[in-house]
Design an enzyme around this catalytic site. Structure first.
Site, PDB file in Angstrom:
ATOM      1  CD1 TRP A 151      -7.520  10.322   2.255  1.00  0.00           C
ATOM      2  CD2 TRP A 151      -7.339   8.131   2.689  1.00  0.00           C
ATOM      3  NE1 TRP A 151      -6.252  10.082   2.730  1.00  0.00           N
ATOM      4  CE2 TRP A 151      -6.120   8.762   3.017  1.00  0.00           C
ATOM      5  CE3 TRP A 151      -7.455   6.760   2.891  1.00  0.00           C
ATOM      6  CZ2 TRP A 151      -5.016   8.067   3.523  1.00  0.00           C
ATOM      7  CZ3 TRP A 151      -6.362   6.065   3.397  1.00  0.00           C
ATOM      8  CH2 TRP A 151      -5.171   6.711   3.710  1.00  0.00           C
ATOM      9  NE  ARG A 201      -3.727  13.641   9.922  1.00  0.00           N
ATOM     10  CZ  ARG A 201      -4.892  13.694  10.563  1.00  0.00           C
ATOM     11  NH1 ARG A 201      -4.926  13.660  11.881  1.00  0.00           N
ATOM     12  NH2 ARG A 201      -6.030  13.792   9.897  1.00  0.00           N
ATOM     13  CG  ASP A 202      -0.101  15.203   7.703  1.00  0.00           C
ATOM     14  OD1 ASP A 202       0.300  14.118   8.158  1.00  0.00           O
ATOM     15  OD2 ASP A 202      -1.280  15.402   7.353  1.00  0.00           O
ATOM     16  CG  ASP A 254      -0.598  11.291   2.589  1.00  0.00           C
ATOM     17  OD1 ASP A 254      -1.570  10.801   2.027  1.00  0.00           O
ATOM     18  OD2 ASP A 254      -0.659  11.822   3.715  1.00  0.00           O
ATOM     19  CD1 TRP A 260      -0.879   2.360   2.244  1.00  0.00           C
ATOM     20  CD2 TRP A 260      -2.808   1.770   1.275  1.00  0.00           C
ATOM     21  NE1 TRP A 260      -1.746   3.416   2.367  1.00  0.00           N
ATOM     22  CE2 TRP A 260      -2.942   3.075   1.786  1.00  0.00           C
ATOM     23  CE3 TRP A 260      -3.894   1.180   0.631  1.00  0.00           C
ATOM     24  CZ2 TRP A 260      -4.121   3.810   1.665  1.00  0.00           C
ATOM     25  CZ3 TRP A 260      -5.067   1.910   0.513  1.00  0.00           C
ATOM     26  CH2 TRP A 260      -5.173   3.207   1.026  1.00  0.00           C
ATOM     27  CG  MET A 261       2.029   5.293  -2.421  1.00  0.00           C
ATOM     28  SD  MET A 261       2.531   5.491  -4.169  1.00  0.00           S
ATOM     29  CE  MET A 261       4.279   5.192  -4.082  1.00  0.00           C
ATOM     30  CD  GLU A 283      -5.876  14.201   6.423  1.00  0.00           C
ATOM     31  OE1 GLU A 283      -5.801  13.380   7.342  1.00  0.00           O
ATOM     32  OE2 GLU A 283      -6.192  13.886   5.255  1.00  0.00           O
TER      33      GLU A 283
HETATM   34  C1  FRU Z   1      -3.503  12.121   4.485  1.00  0.00           C
HETATM   35  C2  FRU Z   1      -3.220  11.403   5.785  1.00  0.00           C
HETATM   36  C3  FRU Z   1      -2.277  12.240   6.626  1.00  0.00           C
HETATM   37  C4  FRU Z   1      -1.639  11.236   7.523  1.00  0.00           C
HETATM   38  C5  FRU Z   1      -1.534  10.026   6.609  1.00  0.00           C
HETATM   39  C6  FRU Z   1      -1.711   8.696   7.286  1.00  0.00           C
HETATM   40  O1  FRU Z   1      -3.812  11.298   3.423  1.00  0.00           O
HETATM   41  O2  FRU Z   1      -4.429  11.152   6.464  1.00  0.00           O
HETATM   42  O3  FRU Z   1      -2.894  13.307   7.311  1.00  0.00           O
HETATM   43  O4  FRU Z   1      -0.409  11.646   7.989  1.00  0.00           O
HETATM   44  O5  FRU Z   1      -2.523  10.181   5.619  1.00  0.00           O
HETATM   45  O6  FRU Z   1      -1.384   7.653   6.449  1.00  0.00           O
END
Ligand code: FRU
Length: 492
Positions: A303, A166-167, A38, A35-36, A221
């Site tokens: 998603w 996050r991120d 971000d 799986w891939m 995000e």
């Molecule tokens: C965005 C996200 C990010 C998080 C990651 C988790 O697609 O939800 O906010 O860091 O994916 O896989």
């Protein structure tokens, strides 16, 4: 090296060998296996472009996040490197979420990512705590910092939530490291926070760059924040969007804020728009290339549409084509990176073809092509009603791009591409009108189509998983129009 990381590295090396080259995209980066999601740590380090990615090697579904890793000299030909991070530490045992990378003064590469820790409250309900962590390495092997996390909840300003934090996207300015993160406030709204550090390890809260104020979705995000063509750009991917005309669609979306920084150092918004108007594009990151171009890559997926997939493929998820971006007249312009031309094979050009019903043109076909089509009415006072490009066509399955010249709407459609799932298969986008004239550039790379409209004024992307032998292309018109087409075969 931890056992978890060693296990991932052994597994992916074995598994990759079992994946036939032709069962992957040709240029678009896909996971080494599994799986891939971000793009992470998209950066230039010691003369090579590095791309890390949200990765679960063991299944084609999301799981405890690792960081996959690949390098490239031209952003199109990628070479896999061993898995860079595994969720093997007490502060990230439930996932190494998205983040970014930069070269430190001493030549090491610094990875900044979100550590996820699942906890249970007094009622037994689970919740995540998200903190920012770092690791350093030589471009292949990374060691997590002993004092992680480097930014935890105690640094957050009043009102900021600790669960959705996050991120981190890092950059350096006048000798100081900066990073921005996404954050959901305690009352459920999105905002982007900025932190600063002298060394990349010790961080302070600096400011809130921008607040959503309940306009675009909820949590924001994967932010990116950078100067471009005399503007300051804030990109983010909001969750839970509501639709707004044809500009924004329901669910996970993308947002580009175009603005500037005033004398007080505050970010002033001027214009907001979607980044990609198609079905599958999310969480883009940008870099500055060696020759100063701003290049963006996103996850060519959404998603809400995870069931657009092939269950017989041992990989899931792919990146978009790298796109050179600019700001022109207050809007984002994006086009495939020019390096793509180095992969051009045979070229077919036809000019002034009159289309009044349906026609295919000899040698215009394929699933790895860069094709530009320009259409115009055949007579100035006689507007055609509709133009359609049908591609990845085997007579039964096909996908389309349609243009309605009266309404100036472009629609992409994969309803007949072979998908058996009731998900989003069509999307429309308003384009700038010019009396029936339009320029459509489509990049096909086996399992995706990315459309660049009117020299990059809009992009629309979607995954398609039609059998690879479906490579027919035809043009259809309701009414009469003239068409110029240039098709380059793409090959490695
Ligand atoms: C965005 C996200 C990010 C998080 C990651 C988790 O697609 O939800 O906010 O860091 O994916 O896989």
């Amino acid at each position: 090296m931890s056992e978890l990381l060693e296990k991932a590295r052994e597994y992916e090396e074995r598994k990759e060998k079992a994946i036939e080259e032709t069962k992957r995209p040709l240029f678009h980066l896909s996971p080494r296996c599994g799986w891939m999601n971000d793009p992470n740590g998209f950066s230039l380090y010691k003369g090579e472009y590095h791309m890390f990615y949200q990765y679960y090697p063991y299944r084609t579904e999301w799981g405890p996040m690792h960081w996959g890793h690949a390098v490239s000299k031209d952003l199109l030909h990628w070479q896999y490197l061993p898995c860079a991070l595994a969720p093997d530490s007490p502060y990230d045992k439930d996932g190494c979420f998205s983040g970014s990378a930069i070269e430190l003064e001493d030549g090491r590469q610094l990875l900044v990512y979100t550590g996820v820790l699942r906890k249970q409250d007094e009622n037994g309900d689970y919740y995540d705590v998200q903190t920012q962590c770092v690791a350093t390495g030589d471009g292949v092997n990374y060691v997590k910092y002993g004092e992680n996390p480097v930014i935890a909840g105690d640094l957050l300003p009043d009102g900021a939530g600790k669960r959705d934090f996050r991120d981190p996207k890092i950059w350096k300015e006048q000798g100081v490291y900066h990073l921005v993160t996404g954050n959901k406030t305690e009352d459920g709204d999105g905002q982007i926070l900025e932190f600063v550090s002298k060394d990349g390890f010790h961080w302070d809260y600096e400011k809130t760059v921008i607040k959503n104020n309940c306009r675009f979705g909820t949590m924001w995000e994967c932010p990116d924040y950078f100067p471009l063509d005399d503007k300051q750009i804030l990109m983010t991917s909001p969750q839970d969007m509501l639709p707004e005309g044809l500009e924004f669609h329901n669910g996970n979306g993308t947002l580009c804020v175009i603005g500037s920084v005033n004398a007080e150092g505050e970010y002033v918004e001027e214009n907001c728009q979607a980044i990609d108007y198609g079905i599958d594009f999310y969480a883009p990151q940008t870099i500055l290339t060696e020759d100063g171009r701003r290049v963006m890559i996103g996850w060519l997926q959404n998603w809400d549409n995870l069931s657009i997939r092939r269950d017989d493929f041992p990989w899931f998820g792919q990146m978009s084509i790298p796109r050179e971006i600019h700001i022109q007249d207050g809007r984002l312009i994006q086009n495939p990176i020019r390096e793509l031309e180095n992969y051009y094979g045979k070229c077919i050009t036809r000019k002034g073809v009159l289309i009044s019903d349906s026609c295919s043109l000899s040698n215009i076909e394929g699933r790895c092509i860069d094709m530009t089509v320009e259409v115009r009415p055949s007579q100035a006072d006689h507007m055609y009603k509709k133009f359609e490009i049908r591609f990845a066509d085997n007579g039964k399955a096909y996908s389309t791009i349609e243009f309605d010249p009266e309404q100036n709407i472009v629609k992409i459609d994969r309803k007949h591409s072979g998908s058996r799932r009731a998900i989003v298969h069509q999307r429309r986008c308003k384009v700038s009108g010019n009396q029936g004239k339009i320029k459509l550039r489509m990049i096909l790379d086996r399992y995706s189509m990315e459309l660049f409209i009117n020299d990059g004024e809009q992009a629309m992307s979607m995954g398609i998983f039609t059998d690879i032998n479906a490579d027919g292309i035809c043009f259809k018109a309701a009414g009469e129009l003239l068409l110029d087409v240039t098709m380059h075969e793409l090959k490695k």
